[in-house]
Write an enzyme that holds these catalytic residues in place. Structure first.
Site, mmCIF file in Angstrom:
data_model
loop_
_atom_site.group_PDB
_atom_site.id
_atom_site.type_symbol
_atom_site.label_atom_id
_atom_site.label_comp_id
_atom_site.label_asym_id
_atom_site.label_seq_id
_atom_site.Cartn_x
_atom_site.Cartn_y
_atom_site.Cartn_z
ATOM 1 N N CYS A 103 0.885 -1.169 0.000
ATOM 2 C CA CYS A 103 0.000 0.000 0.000
ATOM 3 C C CYS A 103 0.917 1.212 0.000
ATOM 4 C CB CYS A 103 -0.923 0.017 1.210
ATOM 5 S SG CYS A 103 -1.911 1.525 1.324
ATOM 6 N N CYS A 106 -0.755 4.469 2.042
ATOM 7 C CA CYS A 106 -0.856 4.423 3.507
ATOM 8 C C CYS A 106 -0.339 3.065 3.946
ATOM 9 C CB CYS A 106 -2.263 4.745 4.001
ATOM 10 S SG CYS A 106 -3.627 4.147 3.000
ATOM 11 N N SER A 107 -1.167 2.202 4.509
ATOM 12 C CA SER A 107 -0.657 0.884 4.904
ATOM 13 C C SER A 107 -1.796 -0.130 4.961
ATOM 14 C CB SER A 107 0.033 0.955 6.263
ATOM 15 O OG SER A 107 1.102 1.865 6.235
ATOM 16 N N CYS A 108 -2.681 -0.108 3.963
ATOM 17 C CA CYS A 108 -3.874 -0.952 3.993
ATOM 18 C C CYS A 108 -3.513 -2.429 3.829
ATOM 19 C CB CYS A 108 -4.824 -0.564 2.866
ATOM 20 S SG CYS A 108 -5.329 1.155 2.917
#
Lengths: 200, 205
Positions: A103, A106-108
């Site tokens: 991701c 962001c950090s999905c």
């Protein structure tokens, strides 16, 4: 004179301040914070995804359903995904294909299935480099793929979630499902590792 | 917005530090911060798009120096202040120190009208658009050609939803790009698949 630049309060005091402000407004149901922390650490774990992978390895019909509609298939096994994660795409690795998820914005992740993302997944190094330098990054992380292995990177930019279905090591064919689940790692479901002996 | 959060393809970062932090939480405050944000979602105080945008709006030096959960805390708290649930002064009094928040938002935008629908196999181009509000198009695919390989169910349109504008839900497509098209002669050979909302796409001519 310029304004004095002050350092922020330590982050744990900032969290406590927000929590206290919420408490004073009666916004926090009793036990919510501790229950949440418990769920995050005990329920959102890669063991869930490992069970999904082991079932897919041992049940061809389940594997087909998993690849067609990942969310419906993991729910068959009793796992849940947040309502806003409307779709789970399961990416099947083969000996000549390596899928890798990331991701960049962001950090999905599909955190209820493959576990909360490890620190490195959220770090700027992985987010910035894995799409552009996939083969190099995988090699640096210990996965040195032969040139003939194709790499597909999947950038999680919407609320659709992805997980990798790793290749079953040939010598493990025939083992019981619960034993197979024990060898499946979070890294293999992100796609930065293949499963090889010695197993964890 | 073309912010520092849009990291895909940025150069200069070193090796992934895979051994550094394998566990989900490193400190006791992190799951508490995560729980507060989650409560905000559950109570309907915030939606996921405004949450993501609140983090992107962090002052760049703060964004780059903060940990993941500090970014989460900063974004969520910014929204709580902007919505009048708490005030920054109260939080700074309780924290006995400064509580830096994100910077104000630019304007959002509505779905593209009209939009084209696509099918798996269609060749598409990402529009050459520059969006000052929230957008889920990583900069590295702007203006690039790719092929549709998957279709997701409709989601709220992030560019509107992050700004609380009413919009139509729309489908994102998994679009496959070749790294040689994204970063010619300066990338490892691979395909990169990105979930791209219908409004961001046009048919390749």
């Amino acid at each position: 004179m310029p304004d004095e630049v002050k350092a922020p309060a330590p982050v744990e005091r900032r969290v406590a301040a927000l929590e206290q402000a919420f408490e004073e407004r009666n916004l926090i149901p009793a036990g919510f914070i501790d229950d949440f922390a418990h769920i995050a650490q005990e329920d959102w774990v890669p063991v869930n995804g490992a069970k999904v992978v082991a079932r897919a390895w041992t049940d061809p019909d389940f594997r087909r359903r998993l690849l067609e509609n990942g969310k419906a298939a993991v729910m068959e096994l009793g796992f849940t995904m947040p309502e806003h994660h409307k779709h789970l795409v399961v990416l099947e690795n083969t000996p000549s294909l390596q899928n890798v998820i990331c991701c960049t914005l962001c950090s999905c992740t599909a955190f209820t299935i493959i576990g909360l993302p490890p620190g490195w997944y959220k770090d700027f190094e992985y987010r910035s480099r894995v799409a552009r330098q996939s083969r190099t990054v995988l090699r640096e992380m210990g996965l040195d793929l032969p040139d003939e292995v194709e790499i597909k990177v999947w950038d999680t930019t919407t609320d659709t979630r992805y997980m990798v279905l790793p290749v079953q090591p040939p010598e493990t064919v025939g083992r019981p499902e619960d034993k197979l689940a024990e060898i499946v790692t979070k890294e293999s479901m992100i796609g930065v590792a293949r499963l090889e002996p010695p197993y964890r | 917005m073309d912010g520092v959060h849009d990291l895909g393809g940025k150069q200069g970062f070193g090796p992934v530090r895979c051994a550094s932090s394998r566990t989900a939480f490193k400190a006791a405050w992190e799951p508490r911060a995560n729980a507060l944000y989650s409560l905000g979602v559950r109570l309907g105080l915030i939606n996921m798009d405004e949450y993501r945008h609140s983090i992107e709006r962090m002052e760049p030096r703060h964004y780059l120096s903060a940990s993941y959960y500090e970014r989460s805390l900063t974004g969520f708290t910014t929204l709580c202040v902007e919505k009048g649930i708490v005030s920054q002064e109260e939080l700074e009094r309780l924290a006995e120190g400064l509580f830096p928040l994100s910077l104000p938002s630019a304007e959002g935008r509505l779905n593209a009208m009209p939009r084209e629908s696509f099918a798996v196999g269609d060749r598409v181009r990402v529009k050459n658009e520059f969006v000052s509000g929230h957008v889920r198009m990583p900069g590295y695919i702007r203006g690039k050609w790719g092929v549709v390989v998957g279709i997701s169910p409709p989601y709220p349109f992030p560019d509107a939803s992050a700004h609380n504008l009413q919009s139509q839900d729309e489908r994102p497509y998994d679009v496959s790009f070749r790294t040689e098209d994204l970063w010619p002669q300066a990338a490892d050979q691979a395909t990169v698949h990105v979930g791209v909302f219908e409004s961001y796409l046009e048919r390749a001519r």
